[in-house]
Design a protein around this motif. Structure first.
Motif, PDB file in Angstrom:
ATOM      1  N   GLY A 441      14.754  -9.239  -7.973  1.00 18.32           N
ATOM      2  CA  GLY A 441      13.934 -10.303  -8.542  1.00 18.32           C
ATOM      3  C   GLY A 441      12.489  -9.886  -8.697  1.00 18.32           C
ATOM      4  O   GLY A 441      12.131  -9.159  -9.630  1.00 18.32           O
ATOM      5  N   ALA A 442      11.655 -10.298  -7.749  1.00 15.07           N
ATOM      6  CA  ALA A 442      10.205 -10.101  -7.876  1.00 15.07           C
ATOM      7  C   ALA A 442       9.795  -8.643  -7.922  1.00 15.07           C
ATOM      8  O   ALA A 442       8.749  -8.308  -8.502  1.00 15.07           O
ATOM      9  CB  ALA A 442       9.497 -10.816  -6.724  1.00 15.07           C
ATOM     10  N   TRP A 443      10.585  -7.753  -7.320  1.00 14.99           N
ATOM     11  CA  TRP A 443      10.218  -6.331  -7.304  1.00 14.99           C
ATOM     12  C   TRP A 443      10.624  -5.602  -8.584  1.00 14.99           C
ATOM     13  O   TRP A 443      10.290  -4.428  -8.755  1.00 14.99           O
ATOM     14  CB  TRP A 443      10.847  -5.639  -6.111  1.00 14.99           C
ATOM     15  CG  TRP A 443      10.271  -6.048  -4.786  1.00 14.99           C
ATOM     16  CD1 TRP A 443       9.318  -7.000  -4.545  1.00 14.99           C
ATOM     17  CD2 TRP A 443      10.626  -5.511  -3.500  1.00 14.99           C
ATOM     18  NE1 TRP A 443       9.061  -7.101  -3.205  1.00 14.99           N
ATOM     19  CE2 TRP A 443       9.842  -6.193  -2.535  1.00 14.99           C
ATOM     20  CE3 TRP A 443      11.520  -4.534  -3.073  1.00 14.99           C
ATOM     21  CZ2 TRP A 443       9.947  -5.915  -1.172  1.00 14.99           C
ATOM     22  CZ3 TRP A 443      11.637  -4.256  -1.722  1.00 14.99           C
ATOM     23  CH2 TRP A 443      10.844  -4.938  -0.767  1.00 14.99           C
ATOM     24  N   ASN A 444      11.381  -6.246  -9.462  1.00 18.56           N
ATOM     25  CA  ASN A 444      11.761  -5.669 -10.767  1.00 18.56           C
ATOM     26  C   ASN A 444      12.433  -4.303 -10.635  1.00 18.56           C
ATOM     27  O   ASN A 444      12.127  -3.353 -11.365  1.00 18.56           O
ATOM     28  CB  ASN A 444      10.527  -5.549 -11.679  1.00 18.56           C
ATOM     29  CG  ASN A 444       9.981  -6.901 -12.067  1.00 18.56           C
ATOM     30  OD1 ASN A 444      10.740  -7.808 -12.415  1.00 18.56           O
ATOM     31  ND2 ASN A 444       8.659  -7.055 -12.000  1.00 18.56           N
ATOM     32  N   GLY A 445      13.344  -4.189  -9.669  1.00 16.22           N
ATOM     33  CA  GLY A 445      14.131  -2.968  -9.547  1.00 16.22           C
ATOM     34  C   GLY A 445      13.384  -1.776  -8.999  1.00 16.22           C
ATOM     35  O   GLY A 445      13.764  -0.630  -9.248  1.00 16.22           O
ATOM     36  N   SER A 446      12.326  -2.024  -8.232  1.00 12.52           N
ATOM     37  CA  SER A 446      11.548  -0.946  -7.622  1.00 12.52           C
ATOM     38  C   SER A 446      11.446  -1.185  -6.122  1.00 12.52           C
ATOM     39  O   SER A 446      11.326  -2.334  -5.673  1.00 12.52           O
ATOM     40  CB  SER A 446      10.144  -0.886  -8.224  1.00 12.52           C
ATOM     41  OG  SER A 446       9.309  -0.011  -7.479  1.00 12.52           O
ATOM     42  N   VAL A 447      11.461  -0.090  -5.339  1.00 14.01           N
ATOM     43  CA  VAL A 447      11.253  -0.242  -3.896  1.00 14.01           C
ATOM     44  C   VAL A 447       9.784  -0.068  -3.513  1.00 14.01           C
ATOM     45  O   VAL A 447       9.422  -0.282  -2.352  1.00 14.01           O
ATOM     46  CB  VAL A 447      12.114   0.760  -3.085  1.00 14.01           C
ATOM     47  CG1 VAL A 447      13.592   0.565  -3.380  1.00 14.01           C
ATOM     48  CG2 VAL A 447      11.670   2.199  -3.332  1.00 14.01           C
ATOM     49  N   GLU A 448       8.947   0.295  -4.454  1.00 12.66           N
ATOM     50  CA  GLU A 448       7.547   0.541  -4.107  1.00 12.66           C
ATOM     51  C   GLU A 448       6.831  -0.686  -3.539  1.00 12.66           C
ATOM     52  O   GLU A 448       5.945  -0.534  -2.680  1.00 12.66           O
ATOM     53  CB  GLU A 448       6.807   1.124  -5.308  1.00 12.66           C
ATOM     54  CG  GLU A 448       7.280   2.538  -5.628  1.00 12.66           C
ATOM     55  CD  GLU A 448       6.376   3.271  -6.588  1.00 12.66           C
ATOM     56  OE1 GLU A 448       5.246   2.792  -6.824  1.00 12.66           O
ATOM     57  OE2 GLU A 448       6.794   4.329  -7.092  1.00 12.66           O
ATOM     58  N   PRO A 449       7.184  -1.920  -3.948  1.00 16.21           N
ATOM     59  CA  PRO A 449       6.544  -3.066  -3.298  1.00 16.21           C
ATOM     60  C   PRO A 449       6.801  -3.146  -1.792  1.00 16.21           C
ATOM     61  O   PRO A 449       6.046  -3.811  -1.067  1.00 16.21           O
ATOM     62  CB  PRO A 449       7.153  -4.271  -4.027  1.00 16.21           C
ATOM     63  CG  PRO A 449       7.484  -3.745  -5.394  1.00 16.21           C
ATOM     64  CD  PRO A 449       7.970  -2.345  -5.132  1.00 16.21           C
ATOM     65  N   ALA A 450       7.842  -2.476  -1.315  1.00 16.21           N
ATOM     66  CA  ALA A 450       8.103  -2.460   0.128  1.00 16.21           C
ATOM     67  C   ALA A 450       6.926  -1.861   0.888  1.00 16.21           C
ATOM     68  O   ALA A 450       6.669  -2.234   2.043  1.00 16.21           O
ATOM     69  CB  ALA A 450       9.380  -1.675   0.424  1.00 16.21           C
ATOM     70  N   PHE A 451       6.209  -0.947   0.262  1.00 14.67           N
ATOM     71  CA  PHE A 451       5.073  -0.302   0.915  1.00 14.67           C
ATOM     72  C   PHE A 451       3.853  -1.236   0.996  1.00 14.67           C
ATOM     73  O   PHE A 451       2.849  -0.878   1.606  1.00 14.67           O
ATOM     74  CB  PHE A 451       4.720   0.994   0.186  1.00 14.67           C
ATOM     75  CG  PHE A 451       5.760   2.067   0.357  1.00 14.67           C
ATOM     76  CD1 PHE A 451       5.649   3.011   1.362  1.00 14.67           C
ATOM     77  CD2 PHE A 451       6.866   2.127  -0.481  1.00 14.67           C
ATOM     78  CE1 PHE A 451       6.614   3.994   1.532  1.00 14.67           C
ATOM     79  CE2 PHE A 451       7.832   3.114  -0.318  1.00 14.67           C
ATOM     80  CZ  PHE A 451       7.708   4.045   0.701  1.00 14.67           C
ATOM     81  N   ARG A 452       3.962  -2.409   0.410  1.00 13.78           N
ATOM     82  CA  ARG A 452       2.929  -3.450   0.563  1.00 13.78           C
ATOM     83  C   ARG A 452       3.434  -4.615   1.403  1.00 13.78           C
ATOM     84  O   ARG A 452       2.678  -5.201   2.169  1.00 13.78           O
ATOM     85  CB  ARG A 452       2.491  -3.965  -0.812  1.00 13.78           C
ATOM     86  CG  ARG A 452       1.847  -2.910  -1.699  1.00 13.78           C
ATOM     87  CD  ARG A 452       1.275  -3.521  -2.968  1.00 13.78           C
ATOM     88  NE  ARG A 452       2.300  -4.132  -3.820  1.00 13.78           N
ATOM     89  CZ  ARG A 452       3.014  -3.467  -4.731  1.00 13.78           C
ATOM     90  NH1 ARG A 452       2.808  -2.169  -4.913  1.00 13.78           N
ATOM     91  NH2 ARG A 452       3.913  -4.102  -5.473  1.00 13.78           N
ATOM     92  N   GLU A 453       4.720  -4.924   1.265  1.00 15.08           N
ATOM     93  CA  GLU A 453       5.259  -6.126   1.890  1.00 15.08           C
ATOM     94  C   GLU A 453       6.004  -5.861   3.205  1.00 15.08           C
ATOM     95  O   GLU A 453       6.041  -6.745   4.071  1.00 15.08           O
ATOM     96  CB  GLU A 453       6.204  -6.844   0.920  1.00 15.08           C
ATOM     97  CG  GLU A 453       5.515  -7.316  -0.348  1.00 15.08           C
ATOM     98  CD  GLU A 453       6.448  -8.082  -1.279  1.00 15.08           C
ATOM     99  OE1 GLU A 453       7.463  -8.622  -0.791  1.00 15.08           O
ATOM    100  OE2 GLU A 453       6.157  -8.131  -2.488  1.00 15.08           O
ATOM    101  N   CYS A 454       6.604  -4.704   3.368  1.00 16.93           N
ATOM    102  CA  CYS A 454       7.397  -4.398   4.562  1.00 16.93           C
ATOM    103  C   CYS A 454       6.604  -3.468   5.472  1.00 16.93           C
ATOM    104  O   CYS A 454       6.985  -2.316   5.725  1.00 16.93           O
ATOM    105  CB  CYS A 454       8.719  -3.760   4.175  1.00 16.93           C
ATOM    106  SG  CYS A 454       9.726  -4.786   3.089  1.00 16.93           S
ATOM    107  N   VAL A 455       5.462  -3.956   5.936  1.00 13.51           N
ATOM    108  CA  VAL A 455       4.566  -3.128   6.714  1.00 13.51           C
ATOM    109  C   VAL A 455       4.100  -3.899   7.951  1.00 13.51           C
ATOM    110  O   VAL A 455       4.065  -5.125   7.970  1.00 13.51           O
ATOM    111  CB  VAL A 455       3.334  -2.673   5.905  1.00 13.51           C
ATOM    112  CG1 VAL A 455       3.767  -1.787   4.741  1.00 13.51           C
ATOM    113  CG2 VAL A 455       2.554  -3.878   5.379  1.00 13.51           C
ATOM    114  N   PHE A 456       3.761  -3.119   8.984  1.00 11.13           N
ATOM    115  CA  PHE A 456       3.212  -3.728  10.183  1.00 11.13           C
ATOM    116  C   PHE A 456       1.786  -4.203   9.919  1.00 11.13           C
ATOM    117  O   PHE A 456       1.069  -3.644   9.111  1.00 11.13           O
ATOM    118  CB  PHE A 456       3.210  -2.710  11.335  1.00 11.13           C
ATOM    119  CG  PHE A 456       4.570  -2.495  11.937  1.00 11.13           C
ATOM    120  CD1 PHE A 456       5.071  -3.378  12.884  1.00 11.13           C
ATOM    121  CD2 PHE A 456       5.346  -1.412  11.564  1.00 11.13           C
ATOM    122  CE1 PHE A 456       6.316  -3.187  13.453  1.00 11.13           C
ATOM    123  CE2 PHE A 456       6.595  -1.209  12.130  1.00 11.13           C
ATOM    124  CZ  PHE A 456       7.088  -2.098  13.069  1.00 11.13           C
TER     125      PHE A 456
END
Length: 456
Positions: A441-456
């Motif tokens: 959905g919001a990430w449009n088929g990319s994992v790069e947003p994880a480096f902004r959202e899935c962080v300590f």
């Protein structure tokens, strides 16, 4: 994994190996929790991996943390590979691909665990920000290939790296690209150890399911909810798995020692040198007929270090180590410790947990272990869904924590630390499934947003 043990006392009898484990027994008043978690560092500017060397590398991170905390350095070949809190007992160590691990101090309550975790993360983030580093809250590296992943300068990891492809196809992925959270638990007697080991082995896939959080590899979905857990199924069958023999009549310290004696070694450490003896028999070293290092005999260090290289779903050392969960955000880390503390440190909860699992066969337990990495809460055992079993296990744990009655400064007991896990089970949606929803959905088929959202 903090520091290899240094105790050159010779071991000459099998009874001494058994006694080494039995020495871990503690009265209930001295039971503690030790929580460990790993996290993958990355450069925030471009989501690239962090090497050991360089002005903004892992070494600089360790040196910055040493200055900030006052912890003592752990050195190998005069290079810092970790830190140790001489006063409190905690440690920081490096996993093979640069995963940064806190091995927490033995603590009495989950409130202390939460405080310790928060303080460590505050320190790491403060030093990391100065270096342009962030830290992922995922159970597996989501973007970089294995070839792109850095290698830490630890001799034992070089030995393991050479050996792993000989015994499984995914051992290097385990070493270099996965992150876990673990909790260490005490026992008061051999019978208590056996009871806790059996319950925690049977329920380890339930914990895996609840906290599944590794759905991406090489920049795309990998087909699993806990890829980290699936990787362990093809890492090294000699030293991993569900330990079916732990459910045999008469199981105890001796049976575990006999199993450990049969698991091939990785290394023998003499002074500061790691000797590569991968595949060799500890029994041969113990019996004084070790062809790889003629004349050498086993020491307490050798035994302690060897036991630390066994990787079943629950590991017995001088405590029991729960090994089944992906890492996640701080509340997930503490929730795992809460789950096990409520189940294993309260007698009524432990009895209830045993009633829950005692009818499962070895075949059923192993099938569940194989299904959970893909299906998580939707897997089944003995005609029941994992979600249903997880709900029951969490209720037992909550009651156990309530009876422990350890309250924080605000008067709240430890049950509050279960909320993260309870919400997952009530909704039936694991962390991994939430991430996959965002990817599509919001990430449009990319994992790069994880480096902004899935962080300590």
């Amino acid at each position: 994994m903090a520091r290899d043990v240094s105790d050159t006392t010779p071991i000459t009898t099998r009874a001494e190996l058994v006694a080494w484990i039995a020495d871990g027994e503690k009265p209930r008043s001295e039971w503690r929790l030790g929580t460990e978690h790993e996290k993958i560092p990355f450069y925030t500017a471009d989501a690239s991996p962090v090497p050991y060397e360089g002005g903004r590398g892992i070494r600089a991170l360790l040196e910055g943390l040493q200055a900030r905390t006052g912890w003592e350095p752990i050195l190998e070949q005069e290079q810092p590979i970790g830190l140790f809190d001489e006063a409190g007992g905690g440690a920081i160590s490096l996993e093979p691909g640069g995963q940064f691990e806190l091995s927490g101090a033995p603590l009495r309550t989950l409130h202390e665990t939460a405080d310790e975790t928060a303080l460590h993360i505050d320190h790491v983030k403060a030093v990391g920000q100065e270096l342009g580093l962030g830290f992922l809250t995922l159970g597996m590296s989501p973007l970089w290939t294995r070839a792109q992943t850095p290698v830490m300068p630890k001799a034992r990891y070089k030995i393991m790296t050479d050996y792993m492809p000989k015994v499984g196809s995914l051992g290097l992925d385990m070493m270099y690209r996965t992150c876990t959270v673990q909790v260490n638990m005490d026992y008061e007697s051999e019978a208590d150890m056996v009871r806790k080991l059996r319950v925690s082995l049977a329920l380890q896939p339930i914990a895996t399911a609840i906290f599944a959080n590794s759905p991406f590899t090489d920049g795309k979905p990998n087909g699993f909810l806990s890829r980290r857990s699936a990787i362990w199924l093809d890492t090294d069958r000699d030293r991993t798995g569900m330990m079916d023999f732990a459910f045999d009549d008469g199981f105890g310290y001796e049976a575990y020692v006999d199993w450990a004696l049969g698991v091939p070694m990785y290394f023998v450490k003499r002074d500061s040198t790691y000797h590569d003896v991968a595949g060799a028999s500890f029994k041969d070293l113990f019996e004084g007929r070790f062809a790889r290092l003629p004349g050498e005999r086993a020491t307490r260090s050798d035994w302690a270090n060897h036991v630390s290289t066994l990787f079943p779903e629950v590991r017995l050392k001088r405590y029991l180590e729960m090994r089944g969960a992906d890492v996640g955000p701080p509340e997930q880390i503490v929730a795992l410790s809460a789950f096990w503390a409520g189940l294993l440190y309260d007698s009524a909860a432990l009895d209830g947990a045993w009633e829950l699992v005692k009818g499962w066969s070895a075949a059923e337990r192993n099938r569940l272990r194989a299904d959970v990495p893909t299906l998580a809460l939707k897997a089944e055992i003995a005609g029941r869904s994992v979600r249903e079993i997880a709900r029951e296990a969490l209720a037992l744990s909550e009651a156990g924590l309530r009876r422990r009655a350890f309250k924080d400064a605000a008067g709240q007991d430890e049950t509050r630390h279960l909320a993260y896990a309870q919400e997952i089970v009530e909704t039936g949606v694991t962390p991994a499934e939430r991430l996959l929803e965002r990817y599509h959905g919001a990430w449009n088929g990319s994992v790069e947003p994880a480096f902004r959202e899935c962080v300590f």
